[in-house]
Motif scaffolding. Structure first.
Motif, mmCIF file in Angstrom:
data_model
loop_
_atom_site.group_PDB
_atom_site.id
_atom_site.type_symbol
_atom_site.label_atom_id
_atom_site.label_comp_id
_atom_site.label_asym_id
_atom_site.label_seq_id
_atom_site.Cartn_x
_atom_site.Cartn_y
_atom_site.Cartn_z
ATOM 1 N N PHE A 2 -3.150 -3.759 18.961
ATOM 2 C CA PHE A 2 -2.539 -3.566 17.645
ATOM 3 C C PHE A 2 -1.599 -2.372 17.752
ATOM 4 O O PHE A 2 -2.041 -1.248 17.953
ATOM 5 N N HIS A 3 -0.292 -2.599 17.650
ATOM 6 C CA HIS A 3 0.727 -1.560 17.766
ATOM 7 C C HIS A 3 1.095 -1.079 16.362
ATOM 8 O O HIS A 3 1.530 -1.879 15.534
ATOM 9 N N VAL A 4 0.919 0.207 16.094
ATOM 10 C CA VAL A 4 1.138 0.751 14.756
ATOM 11 C C VAL A 4 2.401 1.608 14.736
ATOM 12 O O VAL A 4 2.611 2.438 15.627
ATOM 13 N N VAL A 32 0.921 -4.942 7.202
ATOM 14 C CA VAL A 32 1.384 -3.737 6.509
ATOM 15 C C VAL A 32 0.181 -3.099 5.822
ATOM 16 O O VAL A 32 -0.692 -3.795 5.294
ATOM 17 N N LEU A 33 0.138 -1.778 5.877
ATOM 18 C CA LEU A 33 -0.899 -1.035 5.168
ATOM 19 C C LEU A 33 -0.417 -0.839 3.738
ATOM 20 O O LEU A 33 0.694 -0.360 3.516
ATOM 21 N N GLY A 34 -1.217 -1.218 2.771
ATOM 22 C CA GLY A 34 -0.815 -1.122 1.371
ATOM 23 C C GLY A 34 -0.349 0.273 0.996
ATOM 24 O O GLY A 34 -1.084 1.245 1.172
ATOM 25 N N PHE A 35 0.869 0.377 0.497
ATOM 26 C CA PHE A 35 1.474 1.645 0.078
ATOM 27 C C PHE A 35 0.977 2.042 -1.305
ATOM 28 O O PHE A 35 0.813 3.204 -1.614
ATOM 29 N N ALA A 70 10.146 -4.956 12.532
ATOM 30 C CA ALA A 70 8.902 -5.631 12.903
ATOM 31 C C ALA A 70 9.158 -7.063 13.365
ATOM 32 O O ALA A 70 8.570 -7.527 14.350
ATOM 33 N N LYS A 71 10.045 -7.776 12.668
ATOM 34 C CA LYS A 71 10.345 -9.162 13.045
ATOM 35 C C LYS A 71 11.050 -9.235 14.390
ATOM 36 O O LYS A 71 10.970 -10.248 15.078
ATOM 37 N N SER A 82 -0.517 -7.735 17.848
ATOM 38 C CA SER A 82 -0.011 -7.628 16.480
ATOM 39 C C SER A 82 0.700 -6.301 16.274
ATOM 40 O O SER A 82 0.511 -5.362 17.052
ATOM 41 N N VAL A 83 1.473 -6.241 15.207
ATOM 42 C CA VAL A 83 2.181 -5.027 14.808
ATOM 43 C C VAL A 83 1.665 -4.612 13.441
ATOM 44 O O VAL A 83 1.495 -5.456 12.552
ATOM 45 N N GLY A 84 1.416 -3.317 13.281
ATOM 46 C CA GLY A 84 1.012 -2.773 11.983
ATOM 47 C C GLY A 84 2.052 -1.781 11.496
ATOM 48 O O GLY A 84 2.482 -0.909 12.246
ATOM 49 N N LEU A 85 2.484 -1.942 10.264
ATOM 50 C CA LEU A 85 3.473 -1.048 9.659
ATOM 51 C C LEU A 85 2.787 -0.163 8.629
ATOM 52 O O LEU A 85 2.024 -0.661 7.787
ATOM 53 N N VAL A 86 3.058 1.130 8.707
ATOM 54 C CA VAL A 86 2.497 2.079 7.748
ATOM 55 C C VAL A 86 3.667 2.655 6.951
ATOM 56 O O VAL A 86 4.349 3.580 7.385
ATOM 57 N N PRO A 87 3.957 2.073 5.779
ATOM 58 C CA PRO A 87 5.074 2.548 4.971
ATOM 59 C C PRO A 87 4.777 3.926 4.381
ATOM 60 O O PRO A 87 3.726 4.139 3.793
ATOM 61 N N SER A 88 5.715 4.835 4.603
ATOM 62 C CA SER A 88 5.526 6.205 4.137
ATOM 63 C C SER A 88 6.804 6.793 3.569
ATOM 64 O O SER A 88 6.970 8.008 3.536
ATOM 65 N N ALA A 89 7.733 5.959 3.147
ATOM 66 C CA ALA A 89 8.984 6.449 2.570
ATOM 67 C C ALA A 89 8.746 6.880 1.124
ATOM 68 O O ALA A 89 8.043 6.209 0.375
#
Length: 105
Positions: A2-4, A32-35, A70-71, A82-89
Motif C-alpha cells: 500500500f503506497h501512501v 482516499v482517507l476521508g478529509f 493517482a490514476k 494499491s495507492v492511498g491518498l491523504v488529502p491535506s490541502a
C-alpha cells in the motif's frame, strides 16, 4: 503493498474546477482517507474509501492534481498493489502551517 501519498498544499491542491461525471471514474486500487464527513460522497473523516473527486473539501466538489496523479501512478505498480491518498490541502492557509513544527517564526 500500500503506497501512501500526502496531498499537501493550499487551494491549488484542493482543486478549483468542478469535477464532471467522467472525472469520477473509480479504481478500487486507489483509496482516499476521508478529509471530512461528506454526505455527497458518503466519506467519513479518517476512514479509507475508494477515491473519486472531490478528494479534499466536500463543499468544493473540485478536482485537483492528486486525482490525476493517482490514476497515472497506479499503472506503475503491480496489480495487487494499491495507492492511498491523504488529502491535506487547506484553502487560504499559510504554507508555513504545513512545515515541520509550524515553520520558522
Amino acid at each position: 503493498m500500500f503506497h501512501v501519498f500526502l496531498l499537501l498544499g493550499q487551494s491549488n491542491m484542493a482543486g478549483d474546477p468542478r469535477s464532471s461525471n467522467a472525472d469520477k471514474t473509480e479504481n478500487p486500487r486507489i483509496k482516499v482517507l476521508g478529509f471530512d464527513d461528506c454526505a455527497g460522497t458518503g466519506r467519513v473523516e479518517g476512514h479509507w474509501d475508494i477515491a473519486a473527486p472531490p478528494l479534499h473539501e466536500c463543499w468544493n466538489r473540485a478536482i485537483g492534481p492528486g486525482d490525476d496523479f493517482a490514476k497515472t501512478i497506479i499503472d506503475r505498480y503491480l496489480a495487487q498493489e494499491s495507492v492511498g491518498l491523504v488529502p491535506s490541502a487547506i484553502s487560504g492557509e499559510r504554507v508555513e502551517t504545513l512545515m515541520k513544527a509550524g515553520g520558522a517564526k
